[in-house]
Design a protein around this motif. Structure first.
Motif, PDB file in Angstrom:
ATOM      1  N   ASP A   1     -90.898 -42.004  43.163  1.00 31.76           N
ATOM      2  CA  ASP A   1     -90.168 -42.537  42.020  1.00 31.76           C
ATOM      3  C   ASP A   1     -91.232 -43.130  41.100  1.00 31.76           C
ATOM      4  OD1 ASP A   1     -88.807 -44.001  40.134  1.00 31.76           O
ATOM      5  OD2 ASP A   1     -87.508 -45.019  41.570  1.00 31.76           O
ATOM      6  N   VAL A   2     -91.564 -42.405  40.043  1.00 31.25           N
ATOM      7  CA  VAL A   2     -92.674 -42.810  39.178  1.00 31.25           C
ATOM      8  C   VAL A   2     -92.308 -44.041  38.335  1.00 31.25           C
ATOM      9  CG1 VAL A   2     -94.164 -42.036  37.276  1.00 31.25           C
ATOM     10  CG2 VAL A   2     -93.677 -40.524  39.180  1.00 31.25           C
ATOM     11  N   GLU A   3     -91.030 -44.286  38.135  1.00 38.56           N
ATOM     12  CA  GLU A   3     -90.639 -45.456  37.347  1.00 38.56           C
ATOM     13  C   GLU A   3     -91.018 -46.764  38.053  1.00 38.56           C
ATOM     14  OE1 GLU A   3     -89.703 -44.898  34.261  1.00 38.56           O
ATOM     15  OE2 GLU A   3     -89.727 -42.765  34.733  1.00 38.56           O
ATOM     16  N   ASP A   4     -90.888 -46.791  39.374  1.00 38.50           N
ATOM     17  CA  ASP A   4     -91.294 -48.014  40.084  1.00 38.50           C
ATOM     18  C   ASP A   4     -92.459 -47.767  41.036  1.00 38.50           C
ATOM     19  OD1 ASP A   4     -90.246 -46.816  42.363  1.00 38.50           O
ATOM     20  OD2 ASP A   4     -88.608 -48.234  42.600  1.00 38.50           O
ATOM     21  N   ASN A   5     -93.094 -46.559  40.898  1.00 38.00           N
ATOM     22  CA  ASN A   5     -94.301 -46.230  41.645  1.00 38.00           C
ATOM     23  C   ASN A   5     -94.146 -46.410  43.154  1.00 38.00           C
ATOM     24  OD1 ASN A   5     -95.725 -45.570  39.260  1.00 38.00           O
ATOM     25  ND2 ASN A   5     -96.021 -47.737  38.878  1.00 38.00           N
ATOM     26  N   SER A   6     -93.068 -45.836  43.683  1.00 38.39           N
ATOM     27  CA  SER A   6     -92.832 -45.937  45.119  1.00 38.39           C
ATOM     28  C   SER A   6     -92.495 -44.574  45.698  1.00 38.39           C
ATOM     29  CB  SER A   6     -91.690 -46.903  45.407  1.00 38.39           C
ATOM     30  OG  SER A   6     -90.467 -46.376  44.902  1.00 38.39           O
ATOM     31  N   GLU A   7     -92.630 -44.469  47.007  1.00 39.16           N
ATOM     32  CA  GLU A   7     -92.232 -43.244  47.680  1.00 39.16           C
ATOM     33  C   GLU A   7     -90.713 -43.161  47.622  1.00 39.16           C
ATOM     34  OE1 GLU A   7     -92.499 -40.971  51.972  1.00 39.16           O
ATOM     35  OE2 GLU A   7     -93.647 -42.818  51.671  1.00 39.16           O
ATOM     36  N   GLY A   8     -90.221 -41.988  47.242  1.00 33.98           N
ATOM     37  CA  GLY A   8     -88.776 -41.804  47.082  1.00 33.98           C
ATOM     38  C   GLY A   8     -88.130 -41.100  48.244  1.00 33.98           C
TER      39      GLY A   8
ATOM     40  N   ARG B   1    -102.365 -40.464  41.084  1.00 31.61           N
ATOM     41  CA  ARG B   1    -102.587 -41.576  40.154  1.00 31.61           C
ATOM     42  C   ARG B   1    -101.711 -41.409  38.924  1.00 31.61           C
ATOM     43  NH1 ARG B   1    -107.439 -41.075  42.810  1.00 31.61           N
ATOM     44  NH2 ARG B   1    -108.308 -43.054  43.505  1.00 31.61           N
ATOM     45  N   VAL B   2    -101.136 -42.522  38.469  1.00 33.53           N
ATOM     46  CA  VAL B   2    -100.243 -42.519  37.316  1.00 33.53           C
ATOM     47  C   VAL B   2    -100.926 -43.272  36.183  1.00 33.53           C
ATOM     48  CG1 VAL B   2     -97.968 -43.173  36.451  1.00 33.53           C
ATOM     49  CG2 VAL B   2     -98.242 -42.517  38.863  1.00 33.53           C
ATOM     50  N   TYR B   3    -101.042 -42.598  35.028  1.00 36.17           N
ATOM     51  CA  TYR B   3    -101.685 -43.187  33.849  1.00 36.17           C
ATOM     52  C   TYR B   3    -100.695 -43.308  32.705  1.00 36.17           C
ATOM     53  CZ  TYR B   3    -106.154 -42.406  36.087  1.00 36.17           C
ATOM     54  OH  TYR B   3    -107.197 -42.448  36.963  1.00 36.17           O
ATOM     55  N   ASN B   4    -100.916 -44.292  31.860  1.00 37.56           N
ATOM     56  CA  ASN B   4    -100.212 -44.401  30.592  1.00 37.56           C
ATOM     57  C   ASN B   4    -101.021 -43.606  29.577  1.00 37.56           C
ATOM     58  OD1 ASN B   4     -99.768 -45.535  27.846  1.00 37.56           O
ATOM     59  ND2 ASN B   4     -98.270 -46.770  28.931  1.00 37.56           N
ATOM     60  N   LYS B   5    -100.410 -42.588  28.963  1.00 37.90           N
ATOM     61  CA  LYS B   5    -101.151 -41.735  28.028  1.00 37.90           C
ATOM     62  C   LYS B   5    -101.594 -42.485  26.782  1.00 37.90           C
ATOM     63  CE  LYS B   5     -98.386 -38.265  27.401  1.00 37.90           C
ATOM     64  NZ  LYS B   5     -97.752 -36.950  27.178  1.00 37.90           N
ATOM     65  N   ASP B   6    -100.830 -43.476  26.357  1.00 39.38           N
ATOM     66  CA  ASP B   6    -101.173 -44.204  25.135  1.00 39.38           C
ATOM     67  C   ASP B   6    -102.332 -45.175  25.340  1.00 39.38           C
ATOM     68  OD1 ASP B   6     -99.108 -42.881  23.754  1.00 39.38           O
ATOM     69  OD2 ASP B   6     -97.655 -44.374  24.434  1.00 39.38           O
ATOM     70  N   THR B   7    -102.312 -45.909  26.445  1.00 39.12           N
ATOM     71  CA  THR B   7    -103.346 -46.923  26.687  1.00 39.12           C
ATOM     72  C   THR B   7    -104.492 -46.400  27.547  1.00 39.12           C
ATOM     73  OG1 THR B   7    -102.307 -47.764  28.710  1.00 39.12           O
ATOM     74  CG2 THR B   7    -101.583 -48.729  26.598  1.00 39.12           C
ATOM     75  N   ARG B   8    -104.283 -45.254  28.219  1.00 38.85           N
ATOM     76  CA  ARG B   8    -105.241 -44.661  29.150  1.00 38.85           C
ATOM     77  C   ARG B   8    -105.451 -45.511  30.408  1.00 38.85           C
ATOM     78  NH1 ARG B   8    -110.018 -41.661  25.774  1.00 38.85           N
ATOM     79  NH2 ARG B   8    -108.701 -40.856  24.117  1.00 38.85           N
ATOM     80  N   GLU B   9    -104.588 -46.475  30.626  1.00 35.93           N
ATOM     81  CA  GLU B   9    -104.733 -47.344  31.788  1.00 35.93           C
ATOM     82  C   GLU B   9    -104.026 -46.750  32.995  1.00 35.93           C
ATOM     83  OE1 GLU B   9    -103.946 -51.472  31.262  1.00 35.93           O
ATOM     84  OE2 GLU B   9    -104.833 -51.487  29.260  1.00 35.93           O
ATOM     85  N   GLU B  10    -104.633 -46.917  34.165  1.00 39.05           N
ATOM     86  CA  GLU B  10    -104.003 -46.497  35.400  1.00 39.05           C
ATOM     87  C   GLU B  10    -102.913 -47.496  35.757  1.00 39.05           C
ATOM     88  OE1 GLU B  10    -105.110 -45.818  40.082  1.00 39.05           O
ATOM     89  OE2 GLU B  10    -106.680 -45.468  38.595  1.00 39.05           O
ATOM     90  N   GLU B  11    -101.699 -47.000  35.923  1.00 37.06           N
ATOM     91  CA  GLU B  11    -100.568 -47.864  36.247  1.00 37.06           C
ATOM     92  C   GLU B  11    -100.350 -47.979  37.742  1.00 37.06           C
ATOM     93  OE1 GLU B  11     -97.218 -46.297  34.096  1.00 37.06           O
ATOM     94  OE2 GLU B  11     -97.905 -47.180  32.211  1.00 37.06           O
TER      95      GLU B  11
END
Length: 107
Positions: A98-105, A51-61
């Motif tokens: 690839d965490v920038e576009d949340n895909s398998e690299g 799971r990828v979260y935004n540390k500032d907003t605490r939202e799951e991306e």
């Protein structure tokens, strides 16, 4: 700030200056490992997801689904302007994301 993973299904955020702790987020499965990168907090979980979260907003991306068993390790290799994250699982696989576009690299 320091972040910790826990079997109690939480990610906790610690203020290193004061020692104060609060719950960053609660999950449905144990949190087995964490990786920080800039504004991202990436969690490897007992339910086989990353799971990828935004540390500032605490939202799951994003929830990255490829493993079939618990994810127990994460590492990263920055390069070419893209953050590649590698997750290792009890299913004996390692997956590159690839965490920038949340895909398998491909890995």
């Amino acid at each position: 700030w320091m972040y910790t993973a826990s079997w109690d299904k939480t990610i906790r955020r610690w203020n290193l200056a004061t020692g104060a702790c609060n719950i960053f987020t609660m999950m449905e499965a144990p949190v087995l490992c964490l990786l920080e990168h800039h504004d991202k907090l990436i969690a490897g979980c007992g339910d086989s997801n990353v799971r990828v979260y935004n540390k500032d907003t605490r939202e799951e991306e994003a929830t990255l689904k490829q493993h079939k068993e618990a994810v127990n390790d994460l590492t990263s290799i920055p390069g070419h302007g893209v953050l590649s994250v590698f997750s290792a699982s009890n299913d004996s696989t390692c997956v590159q994301w690839d965490v920038e576009d949340n895909s398998e690299g491909g890995g």
